[in-house]
Design an enzyme around this catalytic site. Structure first.
Site, PDB file in Angstrom:
ATOM      1  N   HIS A   1     -33.393  -5.620 -37.999  1.00  0.00           N
ATOM      2  CA  HIS A   1     -33.775  -6.125 -36.673  1.00  0.00           C
ATOM      3  C   HIS A   1     -34.355  -4.994 -35.834  1.00  0.00           C
ATOM      4  O   HIS A   1     -34.152  -3.823 -36.126  1.00  0.00           O
ATOM      5  CB  HIS A   1     -32.544  -6.637 -35.915  1.00  0.00           C
ATOM      6  CG  HIS A   1     -31.809  -7.731 -36.596  1.00  0.00           C
ATOM      7  ND1 HIS A   1     -32.057  -9.057 -36.357  1.00  0.00           N
ATOM      8  CD2 HIS A   1     -30.810  -7.698 -37.514  1.00  0.00           C
ATOM      9  CE1 HIS A   1     -31.236  -9.797 -37.093  1.00  0.00           C
ATOM     10  NE2 HIS A   1     -30.478  -8.994 -37.803  1.00  0.00           N
TER      11      HIS A   1
ATOM     12  N   TYR B   1     -24.555  -6.450 -34.243  1.00  0.00           N
ATOM     13  CA  TYR B   1     -25.113  -5.659 -35.339  1.00  0.00           C
ATOM     14  C   TYR B   1     -24.038  -4.735 -35.906  1.00  0.00           C
ATOM     15  O   TYR B   1     -23.157  -4.278 -35.186  1.00  0.00           O
ATOM     16  CB  TYR B   1     -26.287  -4.796 -34.855  1.00  0.00           C
ATOM     17  CG  TYR B   1     -27.434  -5.570 -34.285  1.00  0.00           C
ATOM     18  CD1 TYR B   1     -28.133  -6.498 -35.046  1.00  0.00           C
ATOM     19  CD2 TYR B   1     -27.842  -5.365 -32.975  1.00  0.00           C
ATOM     20  CE1 TYR B   1     -29.204  -7.207 -34.511  1.00  0.00           C
ATOM     21  CE2 TYR B   1     -28.910  -6.061 -32.433  1.00  0.00           C
ATOM     22  CZ  TYR B   1     -29.581  -6.981 -33.211  1.00  0.00           C
ATOM     23  OH  TYR B   1     -30.635  -7.667 -32.673  1.00  0.00           O
TER      24      TYR B   1
ATOM     25  N   HIS C   1     -35.505  -9.837 -40.158  1.00  0.00           N
ATOM     26  CA  HIS C   1     -35.051 -11.059 -39.494  1.00  0.00           C
ATOM     27  C   HIS C   1     -36.098 -12.161 -39.619  1.00  0.00           C
ATOM     28  O   HIS C   1     -35.786 -13.307 -39.921  1.00  0.00           O
ATOM     29  CB  HIS C   1     -34.743 -10.743 -38.035  1.00  0.00           C
ATOM     30  CG  HIS C   1     -34.045 -11.838 -37.310  1.00  0.00           C
ATOM     31  ND1 HIS C   1     -33.925 -11.840 -35.960  1.00  0.00           N
ATOM     32  CD2 HIS C   1     -33.417 -12.967 -37.728  1.00  0.00           C
ATOM     33  CE1 HIS C   1     -33.264 -12.925 -35.569  1.00  0.00           C
ATOM     34  NE2 HIS C   1     -32.956 -13.618 -36.623  1.00  0.00           N
TER      35      HIS C   1
ATOM     36  N   LYS D   1     -39.713 -15.426 -34.999  1.00  0.00           N
ATOM     37  CA  LYS D   1     -39.780 -14.193 -34.215  1.00  0.00           C
ATOM     38  C   LYS D   1     -40.568 -13.171 -35.016  1.00  0.00           C
ATOM     39  O   LYS D   1     -40.715 -13.298 -36.225  1.00  0.00           O
ATOM     40  CB  LYS D   1     -38.369 -13.620 -33.988  1.00  0.00           C
ATOM     41  CG  LYS D   1     -37.439 -14.502 -33.209  1.00  0.00           C
ATOM     42  CD  LYS D   1     -36.091 -13.822 -33.070  1.00  0.00           C
ATOM     43  CE  LYS D   1     -35.156 -14.684 -32.250  1.00  0.00           C
ATOM     44  NZ  LYS D   1     -33.912 -13.985 -31.942  1.00  0.00           N
TER      45      LYS D   1
ATOM     46  N   CYS E   1     -39.504 -10.056 -35.088  1.00  0.00           N
ATOM     47  CA  CYS E   1     -38.448  -9.091 -35.412  1.00  0.00           C
ATOM     48  C   CYS E   1     -38.318  -8.893 -36.924  1.00  0.00           C
ATOM     49  O   CYS E   1     -38.199  -9.868 -37.645  1.00  0.00           O
ATOM     50  CB  CYS E   1     -37.132  -9.587 -34.822  1.00  0.00           C
ATOM     51  SG  CYS E   1     -35.699  -8.574 -35.193  1.00  0.00           S
TER      52      CYS E   1
END
Length: 138
Positions: free
Chosen positions: A10, A38, A114, A122, A124
């Site tokens: 991420h 995380y 991700h 996304k 990410c």
């Protein structure tokens, strides 16, 4: 003991010209989830922080948390706030070494971004994780 078969990369989705230290990440996640989501966080200077014990389920990839570890790097947005790979050389070095370590501990784990997970819309982590880390093996 949790079975880890996925390591999800991420970004913090913060601008490259603004600091987002580990204390800010912890505070942000505590407000949002009640704990840090995380497992590892890598700041721009390449410092790796373990922010959650690996045996504790994180909150970073809905539907995959029970079987995964979350690794996040500081950044992911350029100075204008647009998605971009903003990793410093120190972050790249630290992430590669962390992933080598994690793959030794969890040899069945696949490394994905991700955005590579199904139904994630996304950017990410703002770079191609599968291409960059395809060669990491035990």
């Amino acid at each position: 003991m949790r079975k880890i078969d996925l390591i999800v990369i991420h970004c913090s989705a913060t601008r490259c010209n603004r600091d987002f230290p580990v204390t800010a990440l912890i505070r942000c996640h505590a407000d949002r989830f009640g704990f840090t989501g995380y497992h590892y966080y890598i700041t721009r200077d390449g410092t790796v922080y373990q922010t959650r014990h690996e045996q504790l389920v994180g909150a970073h990839a809905k539907g995959y948390n029970s079987r995964s570890l979350g690794v996040c790097y500081e950044g992911g947005l350029n100075a204008q706030g647009k998605p971009e790979d903003t990793r410093t050389k120190a972050q790249k070095w630290a992430m590669t070494n962390l992933l080598k370590y994690l793959i030794k501990k969890h040899p069945d784990a696949q490394i994905l971004g991700h955005r590579d997970l199904p139904n994630v819309h996304k950017d990410c982590p703002c770079f191609d994780v599968k291409a960059e880390y395809a060669g990491i093996t035990i």
